[in-house]
Design an enzyme around this catalytic site. Structure first.
Site, mmCIF file in Angstrom:
data_model
loop_
_atom_site.group_PDB
_atom_site.id
_atom_site.type_symbol
_atom_site.label_atom_id
_atom_site.label_comp_id
_atom_site.label_asym_id
_atom_site.label_seq_id
_atom_site.Cartn_x
_atom_site.Cartn_y
_atom_site.Cartn_z
ATOM 1 C CB VAL A 146 -33.959 -24.165 11.088
ATOM 2 C CG1 VAL A 146 -33.815 -22.784 11.400
ATOM 3 C CG2 VAL A 146 -34.705 -24.743 10.006
ATOM 4 C CB SER A 147 -28.390 -24.309 13.560
ATOM 5 O OG SER A 147 -27.770 -23.743 14.602
ATOM 6 N N PRO A 148 -30.391 -22.355 15.598
ATOM 7 C CG PRO A 148 -30.252 -22.613 17.964
ATOM 8 C CD PRO A 148 -30.173 -23.338 16.572
ATOM 9 C CG ASP A 206 -27.406 -26.775 16.234
ATOM 10 O OD1 ASP A 206 -26.897 -25.807 16.088
ATOM 11 O OD2 ASP A 206 -28.591 -27.137 15.800
#
Length: 772
Positions: A347-349, A459
């Site tokens: 999960v990436s922001p 990321d």
């Protein structure tokens, strides 16, 4: 003179009786509380100079200042005369086995067997902007030039002090739980791997990442709300691999926003407090009065405060000037809000997606490359191209959801406090698999990292010609690998289809490169259950583990169907990633970083189910083999600070670049001041501050307004060359939109090292200026 009538006397007796009855009933309410609860927090900000950041494994990402300070936040829940559990959330990349060992040793020395590895969980938020060197295994401290004692000590000290605070704050209280979806704070950065999971399984879920935030609200019987802890999955990678300022990233920012929000609620001047930009609360308006708009008078007043020469200061002077210290109530614990990590593996922001920096086009779907190169593929945060804005926005989104859940939390936690813990050797664990009625025994493998590990992620891309989704390897890099350790046929077969780049589980020189013995743990508070996992589970891996444990617990009358099971990622130690078997086959970054082979998740599921069965049956579990304590074997190659110096005629704390004379700034402007300074490693200013914005109250009283903890203030440290003894500190203040007009100045605190090793503290101030 009047004499009381008999009826008056009877009324007074009756009134006294009612008051006594109410008091007695009040005591009954307090003593009938299901739990004693206590919260605490303490500064764990490490060295803001010379030390490599932990997370991106980028050797060039060296700390050189502070975005905002890091905290350890703890809660303790205990049943009167019963069990207790401790959960600590760290503004750090992950937990460390060595840190956990030493914290438990200190707690045992202080409290005996009250707090042990069994009932204490220490979890990291996964910021990639904190100083490294505090883990004990070689592979995690290569880029930090080995072990960094200063990084390690401040974390151990801060965790201990946060737990001590929480212990001393234990009082009768209640706990409430709430949960809700947060849709715009995380995306799947390895969707091609997620799609390899069975279609029937994927169809059960609306999203390819977990969108649910789960929050605990702690309420003191007398004082009211004390704090909150929530769990939500998104990586701490809003700050990029080139950032050099210490930061808690989006989760650390969210915690500060929420703690400020609650302090604002209880402040005197609630009406004057706005929200900066899109809703971030500020502290400053709570503590300084409004001024009449008389610009000429303010300029004259500011002109009387020119930048003085730097001067000596005491070690505690920066602590005394902390803004949070001004706001803290003596008779009540400070509100504590923690934003904890969950199954964030994929999960990436960076929610706008991954794009090629050369063409602006989306990256290749399967390999996250641009023209075959991974170095050009970067995820974009919502504040693109400003990483500070992205950090603020993702932090604010979590903060807003947490406030909503906090305000509406109504389901009360009730029931037992309990825990189970075991150490498991994951290097050769037998795992029983059941599929279509048949059973099979497989094994995990000694740790190893695949080629796609070196490719990095969207990321933070890697280097050279590595790429995600590589299940073949490369002859050249095989030769390089073999110089360190050639994996045997059994190891290669065990990890297949992962091509082994680093055989870390079998590399033992100068000491262990990777862990083999890992802690697993379940903490229970009523119907709320925390699964403490020592790594980064992907979305689907976390779902499978949660469901498996929930199925076991649901079979107990003690639980019933209303069970909240959450995963606390990166807890108690660190062992990289855990994917599903199907995701592992794709060999993207997360699969290549799943250390113990394709059956790692099945091994976790098997062992956690054992803990869950023991929990509901009241049976103990075998403690398992103890992990090693490698403190005495640690090697550190980071050079010490030799000495600090200034040019002839210049003092530490003198202004090198002051604000312009008779200057006036407005909201949104950047105020920049540079001081002659010294290496921040000389004193970490724990619970203090390197930078401070002060507000002039009256004619001659300077009030602390913003400090290292504020999002709008940045402390940047630099030296002209690595071997130079001279250095400067630049303090940047982006003036908030809701700032109170008046006269301000910027102040710097530091500590200089003399040639003989003595440390001398100093301070310096800019000239005063007007904010209109």
């Amino acid at each position: 003179m009047e004499f009381p009538s008999p009826s008056h006397g009877l009324w007074r007796v009756w009134t006294l009786f009612l008051h006594l009855l109410l008091l007695l009933n009040s005591d009954v309410v307090h003593s009938a509380s299901d739990y004693l609860i206590g919260l605490g927090s303490y500064d764990i900000t490490g060295p803001a100079a010379d030390v490599n950041m932990m997370g991106y494994a980028n050797a060039e990402q060296i700390a050189s200042g502070i975005h905002f300070r890091l905290q350890a936040r703890a809660f303790i829940v205990t049943q009167p005369k019963g069990n207790r559990v401790v959960f600590v959330n760290l503004d750090a990349c992950m937990a460390s086995q060595l840190v956990t060992i030493k914290v438990i040793e200190r707690l045992k020395a202080r409290y005996g067997d009250l707090y042990t590895e069994k009932n204490v969980a220490i979890s990291g938020i996964h910021t990639h902007a904190g100083p490294g060197g505090y883990l004990q295994y070689v592979v995690y401290i290569v880029t930090s030039l080995g072990f960094v004692r200063q990084s390690f000590d401040v974390i151990v000290d801060g965790i201990e002090k946060a737990i001590v605070q929480a212990h001393e704050n234990l009082r009768p209280g209640s706990i409430f739980v709430n949960k809700g979806d947060l849709l715009d704070a995380g995306v799947n950065r390895s969707p091609s791997a997620y799609l390899n999971n069975p279609a029937a399984e994927r169809s059960k879920y609306k999203y390819n990442v977990d969108k649910e935030m789960t929050l605990l609200k702690f309420v003191d019987d007398e004082w009211g709300p004390l704090g909150s802890f929530n769990w939500f999955a998104t990586h701490g990678t809003s700050m990029s691999r080139t950032n050099s300022l210490i930061s808690g990233d989006n989760k650390g920012a969210a915690a500060r926003f929420m703690e400020d929000w609650f302090e604002r609620k209880g402040s005197v001047r609630m009406d004057s407090v706005g929200f900066e930009n899109d809703g971030i609360p500020r502290r400053i308006s709570n503590i300084i009065p409004s001024l009449h708009d008389n610009h000429h008078e303010l300029l004259e007043l500011a002109a009387s405060f020119q930048s003085p020469p730097g001067k000596p200061a005491t070690k505690t002077s920066s602590i005394a000037r902390r803004v949070r210290g001004v706001l803290r109530q003596v008779d009540k614990p400070r509100f504590v809000s923690a934003f904890c990590q969950s199954n964030c593996g994929d999960v990436s922001p960076n929610v706008l997606g991954a794009f090629c920096i050369d063409t602006g086009l989306p990256c290749d779907f399967n390999h996250s490359t641009c023209g075959g190169k991974n170095e050009l593929c970067y995820g974009r945060g919502p504040g693109y191209e400003d990483e500070f804005a992205s950090t603020r926005i993702i932090g604010e989104r979590q903060f807003r959801k947490a406030v909503e859940l906090f305000n509406r939390a109504s389901e009360q936690i009730k029931g037992k406090v309990d825990f189970r813990h075991a150490y498991i050797d994951f290097s050769q664990l037998e795992v029983n698999l059941s599929k279509e009625g048949a059973s099979e025994v497989v094994k995990t493998c000694p740790a190893a990292m695949g080629f796609a590990f070196a490719a990095g992620t969207t990321d933070g891309p890697g280097a050279f010609d590595f790429k995600q989704g590589d299940d073949q390897g490369n002859p050249f890099w095989n030769l390089v690998r073999d110089v360190l350790k050639t994996p045997g046929k059994e190891q290669i077969d065990c990890h297949r289809p992962k091509p082994i780049l680093l055989d870390t589980g079998e590399m033992k020189l100068p000491y262990d490169w990777a862990p083999s013995i890992l802690p697993i743990q379940i903490l229970r508070v009523g119907q709320f259950v925390i699964l403490s996992v020592p790594g980064e589970f992907t979305t689907m891996a976390g779902r499978r583990l949660r469901d498996a444990v929930k199925t076991v617990l649901s079979g107990s009358k003690d639980f019933g169907s209303n069970i909240h099971v959450i995963i606390a990622g990166l807890t108690n130690t660190y062992s990289q990633y855990v994917t599903t078997f199907e995701e592992y086959e794709v060999q993207r970054y997360e699969g290549a970083s799943t250390l113990y082979g394709p059956h790692t998740l099945s091994a976790y599921t098997q062992e956690f189910k054992k803990l869950a069965h023991a929990l509901i049956s009241g049976q103990p579990v075998e403690p398992g083999p103890q992990p090693p304590d490698l403190l005495d074997k640690q090697i550190s190659l980071l050079p010490p600070v030799v000495m600090d110096g200034t040019p002839i005629g210049v003092k530490f704390g003198d202004c090198s670049s002051d604000v312009p004379k008779n200057s006036t700034f407005k909201r949104g402007d950047m105020v920049t001041v540079t001081f002659w300074s010294a290496c921040p490693r000389n004193d970490l200013m724990t619970e203090g501050t390197f930078s401070l914005v002060e507000f002039l109250q009256g004619k001659d009283t300077w009030v602390p307004a913003y400090d290292d903890d504020d999002f709008c203030l940045r402390f940047k440290w630099s030296r002209p060359s690595k071997l130079s003894s001279r250095s400067k500190a630049t303090i940047e203040w982006r003036i908030p939109q809701d700032v109170t007009p008046g006269v301000y100045r910027i102040k710097h605190f530091g500590a200089a090292k003399g040639l003989l090793g003595s440390i001398r503290h100093f301070t310096g101030s800019s000239s005063a200026f007007v904010v209109a």
